[in-house]
Design an enzyme around this catalytic site. Structure first.
Site, PDB file in Angstrom:
ATOM      1  N   GLU A   1       0.834  -1.218   0.000  1.00 27.65           N
ATOM      2  CA  GLU A   1       0.000   0.000   0.000  1.00 27.65           C
ATOM      3  C   GLU A   1       0.858   1.253   0.000  1.00 27.65           C
ATOM      4  OE1 GLU A   1      -3.289  -0.026   2.763  1.00 27.65           O
ATOM      5  OE2 GLU A   1      -3.323   2.166   2.827  1.00 27.65           O
TER       6      GLU A   1
ATOM      7  N   LYS B   1      -7.259  -0.744  11.435  1.00 27.41           N
ATOM      8  CA  LYS B   1      -6.703  -1.190  10.144  1.00 27.41           C
ATOM      9  C   LYS B   1      -5.440  -0.384   9.838  1.00 27.41           C
ATOM     10  CE  LYS B   1      -6.228  -1.285   5.486  1.00 27.41           C
ATOM     11  NZ  LYS B   1      -5.320  -0.478   4.682  1.00 27.41           N
TER      12      LYS B   1
ATOM     13  N   ASP C   1       3.694 -14.736  11.324  1.00 31.10           N
ATOM     14  CA  ASP C   1       2.370 -15.119  10.835  1.00 31.10           C
ATOM     15  C   ASP C   1       1.388 -13.960  11.039  1.00 31.10           C
ATOM     16  OD1 ASP C   1      -0.148 -16.175  10.479  1.00 31.10           O
ATOM     17  OD2 ASP C   1       0.261 -18.042  11.548  1.00 31.10           O
TER      18      ASP C   1
ATOM     19  N   HIS D   1      -2.028  10.703  -0.078  1.00 29.90           N
ATOM     20  CA  HIS D   1      -2.281   9.356  -0.570  1.00 29.90           C
ATOM     21  C   HIS D   1      -2.312   9.316  -2.096  1.00 29.90           C
ATOM     22  CE1 HIS D   1      -3.623   5.307   0.269  1.00 29.90           C
ATOM     23  NE2 HIS D   1      -4.436   5.423  -0.767  1.00 29.90           N
TER      24      HIS D   1
HETATM   25  C1  MEV Z   1      -5.651   3.301   5.118  1.00 32.06           C
HETATM   26  O1  MEV Z   1      -4.963   2.136   4.740  1.00 32.06           O
HETATM   27  C2  MEV Z   1      -5.601   3.470   6.618  1.00 32.06           C
HETATM   28  C3  MEV Z   1      -6.405   4.642   7.174  1.00 32.06           C
HETATM   29  O2  MEV Z   1      -7.752   4.573   6.702  1.00 32.06           O
HETATM   30  C4  MEV Z   1      -6.357   4.519   8.660  1.00 32.06           C
HETATM   31  C5  MEV Z   1      -7.266   5.485   9.396  1.00 32.06           C
HETATM   32  O3  MEV Z   1      -8.292   5.915   8.866  1.00 32.06           O
HETATM   33  O4  MEV Z   1      -6.928   5.765  10.567  1.00 32.06           O
HETATM   34  C6  MEV Z   1      -5.835   5.958   6.711  1.00 32.06           C
END
Ligand code: MEV
Length: 436
Positions: free
Chosen positions: A84, A278, A294, A391
């Site tokens: 990513e 995430k 793992d 991003h």
């Molecule tokens: C993207 O991979 C992760 C984010 O969505 C985490 C977040 O919103 O805190 C940017």
């Protein structure tokens, strides 16, 4: 579409032939692509082929590095395997930000791992308890050949308890077993011990007169480690005076207000918590993968921990007290730095060397820090500029690659998007204009 038996017995080339004939017949490039990713070093390729079954090729992930991490007063360049865009850039930015503010401080809160023998018992539970008390030492005695080496390294079986779960499920009991596996992730060690416990339980039961009188014996259902490891826990923290978090006092206070609010929202709102966590896992998984651990086990355990209080919540927390901003993560991480892929995969060995051959505890600290840094960077962007700006700049490269842009097109696109907002359609539009 076609069915086959004995696929695993075919050679690699035969497997590819079968696959391309039956499933990829309308994809003429298939064989070329599969072979393009083979390593020319045959021994190296063989090593990768043998990691798993039915291998046809290698699947690359970028291995990047996030430098400038001060963790407990030691500097690290952290290896991260992740596809990513923005993740490594964000981690590096957070590392640099905290570098001159005392860096990251960590604490290992526990290293205990868990496994169970799950079994049925239809007799009197008091009788079972008595039986268990009488034979408990047998579990340790029967596993000496498995535990000998682990004990030499300072680990082994910590305890075995009989747990009555009949309140949740009729006739269900477990041996709740705890382990210390030192620098190994320990899955094989734990599962070997557990399977022996299961056999010992059944064998001792058959020889027990009191149970025989009852006419009912424990019936083992399964013996398996748990990837839920709430007692294999690490904490990582950053802190600094609020004033250091902005150019001006007002800016710093506004930042801390919004940042803290964002964390509180993730604490109470599961929809946000999942995305928040995430982002944390972007950092943790990348280190876990680079170091040959793992990531599925880590993911499962981490999310269960995030839901341990009955609702899914943030793994990170914030507090502002007496003008000091503190931001921390507490996360269960069962990691290993010996065994498994760590002594096999050349890039994993390289990653371990980059980290100066950490112990499992040190790797827990590093991975937790990568998660915290990632979360700091993400929430920082979210409450200030938004994430899309940075991003999409990174994503530009992926879009250009997707449309096989040549060098001139790339240079022009990068220049153009210095002053224009990157969107998927805008990149395509620009490429079409250049190509027409
Ligand atoms: C993207 O991979 C992760 C984010 O969505 C985490 C977040 O919103 O805190 C940017």
């Amino acid at each position: 579409m076609s069915q086959i038996s004995g696929f695993s017995k075919l050679t690699k080339l035969q497997k590819i032939d079968w696959l391309t004939t039956h499933y990829l017949s309308d994809y003429p490039k298939a064989k070329t692509i599969i072979k393009q990713y083979w390593n020319t070093d045959e021994a190296l390729q063989k090593l990768h082929d043998e990691f798993t079954e039915n291998t046809i090729s290698n699947y690359y992930l970028p291995l990047g590095v996030a430098p400038n991490f001060n963790i407990d007063d030691k500097l690290y360049a952290i290896p991260m395997a992740i596809e990513e865009s923005s993740v490594i850039a964000a981690a590096s930015k957070a590392a640099k930000f905290w570098l001159d503010k005392g860096g990251f401080n960590t604490k290992i809160l526990g290293t205990t791992k868990v496994g169970h023998v799950h079994f049925n018992y239809y007799g009197d539970s008091k009788q079972l308890e008595e039986f268990f008390k009488n034979i408990k030492t047998q579990f340790f005695a029967a596993t000496t050949s498995i535990t000998r080496n682990m004990e030499k390294r300072g680990g082994g079986i910590k305890d075995i308890q009989l747990i009555d779960k009949t309140g949740d499920l009729e006739n269900y009991y477990q041996l709740y077993c705890t382990f210390e596996t030192v620098d190994a992730m320990g899955a094989n060690f734990i599962n070997s011990c557990l399977e022996q416990f299961g056999q010992t339980l059944e064998a001792e039961a058959r020889a027990d007169k009191a149970l025989a009188a009852e006419g009912t014996f424990p019936e083992v259902i399964m013996c398996i480690l748990s990837n839920y490891v709430p007692e294999c826990l690490v904490r990582a923290e950053v802190s600094c005076p609020v004033a250091e978090l902005g150019e001006t006092k007002a800016e710093a206070e506004q930042f801390v207000k919004k940042f803290s609010r964002a964390i509180k929202i993730a604490e109470i709102e599961p929809y946000r918590a999942v995305t928040h966590n995430k982002g944390i896992m972007n950092g943790i998984d990348a280190v876990v993968l680079a170091t040959g651990n793992d990531f599925r086990a880590v993911e499962a355990g981490v999310h269960a921990y995030a839901a341990r209080k009955g609702h899914y919540s943030s793994l990170t927390h914030v507090r502002v007290e007496n003008g000091i901003f503190r931001f921390w993560i507490e996360v269960p991480l069962a990691l290993g730095t010996i065994g498994g892929l760590t002594s096999l995969h050349p890039l994993v060995k390289l990653s371990m060397a980059m980290l100066n051959h950490p112990s499992a505890e040190e790797l827990m600290r590093i991975a937790a820090v990568a998660g915290l840094a990632q979360n700091f960077a993400a929430v920082n962007s979210l409450v200030t500029t938004g994430i899309q700006k940075g991003h999409m700049k990174m994503h530009l490269m992926n879009i250009l690659n997707q449309f096989e842009a040549n060098e001139t097109e790339r240079t022009k696109a990068i220049e153009y998007f210095k002053t224009n907002t990157v969107t998927h359609s805008e990149v395509i539009h620009l490429l079409e204009k250049m190509r027409s």
